[in-house]
Enzyme design. Structure first.
Site, short mmCIF file in Angstrom:
data_model
loop_
_atom_site.label_atom_id
_atom_site.label_comp_id
_atom_site.label_asym_id
_atom_site.label_seq_id
_atom_site.Cartn_x
_atom_site.Cartn_y
_atom_site.Cartn_z
N ASP A 175 -1.86 0.45 -3.92
CA ASP A 175 -1.14 1.61 -4.48
C ASP A 175 -0.99 1.18 -5.79
OD1 ASP A 175 -0.74 4.25 -5.21
OD2 ASP A 175 1.36 3.88 -4.06
N GLY B 203 -4.74 3.90 -10.09
CA GLY B 203 -5.12 4.64 -11.43
C GLY B 203 -4.35 3.78 -12.08
N ARG C 66 -9.69 5.09 -14.32
CA ARG C 66 -9.36 6.00 -12.87
C ARG C 66 -10.41 5.41 -12.04
NH1 ARG C 66 -4.67 8.17 -11.32
NH2 ARG C 66 -5.80 7.62 -8.92
N HIS D 226 -10.44 1.40 -9.14
CA HIS D 226 -10.79 1.26 -8.10
C HIS D 226 -11.54 -0.08 -7.91
CE1 HIS D 226 -8.53 4.47 -6.72
NE2 HIS D 226 -9.48 5.61 -7.41
N SER E 266 -7.00 8.59 2.59
CA SER E 266 -6.47 9.64 3.24
C SER E 266 -7.21 10.43 3.48
CB SER E 266 -4.93 9.38 3.39
OG SER E 266 -4.61 10.68 1.99
N ARG F 72 -7.48 15.21 -4.68
CA ARG F 72 -8.12 14.05 -6.39
C ARG F 72 -8.69 15.38 -6.48
NH1 ARG F 72 -6.32 8.21 -5.92
NH2 ARG F 72 -4.22 8.75 -5.17
N LEU G 175 -10.83 -12.31 12.80
CA LEU G 175 -9.54 -11.22 13.08
C LEU G 175 -10.53 -9.85 12.38
CD1 LEU G 175 -7.75 -10.27 10.33
CD2 LEU G 175 -9.28 -10.55 8.50
N ARG H 140 3.43 -2.31 1.48
CA ARG H 140 3.09 -0.68 -0.20
C ARG H 140 3.13 -1.20 -1.12
NH1 ARG H 140 3.31 5.29 0.06
NH2 ARG H 140 2.23 5.72 -2.47
N SER I 148 4.10 8.33 3.25
CA SER I 148 2.40 8.90 3.38
C SER I 148 1.59 9.15 4.19
CB SER I 148 1.35 8.22 1.18
OG SER I 148 2.75 7.92 0.90
N GLU J 188 8.23 -4.14 9.82
CA GLU J 188 9.28 -4.16 8.99
C GLU J 188 8.27 -3.58 7.52
OE1 GLU J 188 11.84 -6.11 8.43
OE2 GLU J 188 12.25 -5.57 10.63
#
Ligand code: IPE
Ligand code: MG
Length: 248
Positions: free
Chosen positions: A26, A29, A39, A43, A71, A77, A139, A196, A204, A215
């Site tokens: 987050d 923007g 914006r 990204h 999301s 948007r 991973l 976040r 969200s 956590e």
């Protein structure tokens, strides 16, 4: 890929490395606006942050890393930004998959990928990246793409109801394990640490079920400024906390 920027792993307890870390990216923007840029430039700057964080996760020995890249609410948007994000997520796969593959990273995608608004090109390149890297085991990097936890949960409920309706499942046998086995990635472990960026303190609609005992870390930096060092700080902080899972 460069591994020159090494982390001081002596700060970590190797016995308590979080197995699954969730990232809510987050602040792209705001990062761009602060520089007078569109914006989309935020990204693009966020890509470097994500892959530096992946390098950090490899060094730390994290097994699963889930990045919230698009999301189910992001369709709201502007059409220009949505179109950019679709193109960008596809382009990023093509540019990054060989390096990730060489690093032993397995790529997976969690989300409603049947959504007709997703361009077929994206679907194809996600399938290819998954196929290319399927046997890697250092991973697992999950892109939560067109992901929303409520949709994942309702989809699981719908799948179970359909199985029960055709007599393939006895409703009385449905427990937490049966339920979560109908999620997008049934083998995804619970998330231990959710990070976040940007100073917002919200989930969200990200991994609601999977983060039941997670956590949380809320670094006040914008996503494009995040990197492997910020990941290490979050893991150090995580290790300083006591997790009791409801026990006294
Ligand atoms: C996150 O940054 C990017 C996505 C996951 C799409 P934002 O685009 O939400 O950035 P802000 O919150 O507007 O600063
Ligand atoms: Mg945001």
């Amino acid at each position: 890929m460069t591994t020159g920027d090494t982390l001081d792993l002596s700060r970590l307890d190797p016995e308590r490395i979080p197995r699954h870390v969730g990232l809510i990216l987050d602040g792209n923007g705001r990062w761009a606006r602060a520089r007078g840029l569109p914006r989309t430039a935020g990204h693009m700057a966020g890509e470097k942050a994500l892959f530096d964080t992946v390098e950090g996760a490899l060094q730390i020995g994290i097994e699963w890393l889930t990045a919230f890249v698009f999301s189910t609410e992001n369709w709201n948007r502007s059409p220009e930004e949505v179109e950019f994000l679709m193109w960008f997520n596809e382009d990023l796969l093509l540019r990054r998959r060989d390096d990730l593959h060489a690093d032993g990273v397995r790529m997976r995608f969690a989300g409603d990928l049947d959504d007709p608004r997703i361009p077929d090109r994206n679907r194809r390149h996600m399938a290819e990246a998954e196929e290319l890297t399927r046997n890697n085991d250092r991973l697992t990097l999950v892109f939560a793409f067109n992901y929303g936890s409520r949709r994942e949960l309702t989809t699981a409920a719908r799948r179970l109801a359909a199985e029960a309706a055709r007599g393939a499942l006895d409703p009385d046998t449905i427990d937490e394990e049966t339920f979560s086995s109908r999620f997008y990635l049934p083998d995804m472990p619970d998330v231990d640490l959710v990070i976040r960026s940007s100073g917002e303190h919200r989930l969200s609609n990200f991994l609601l079920w999977q983060s039941a005992y997670a956590e949380f870390s809320f670094p006040g930096i914008l996503w494009p400024d995040f990197d492997r060092h910020a990941l290490l700080e979050a893991v150090v902080e995580y290790q300083s906390r006591e997790r009791r899972f409801g026990r006294a």
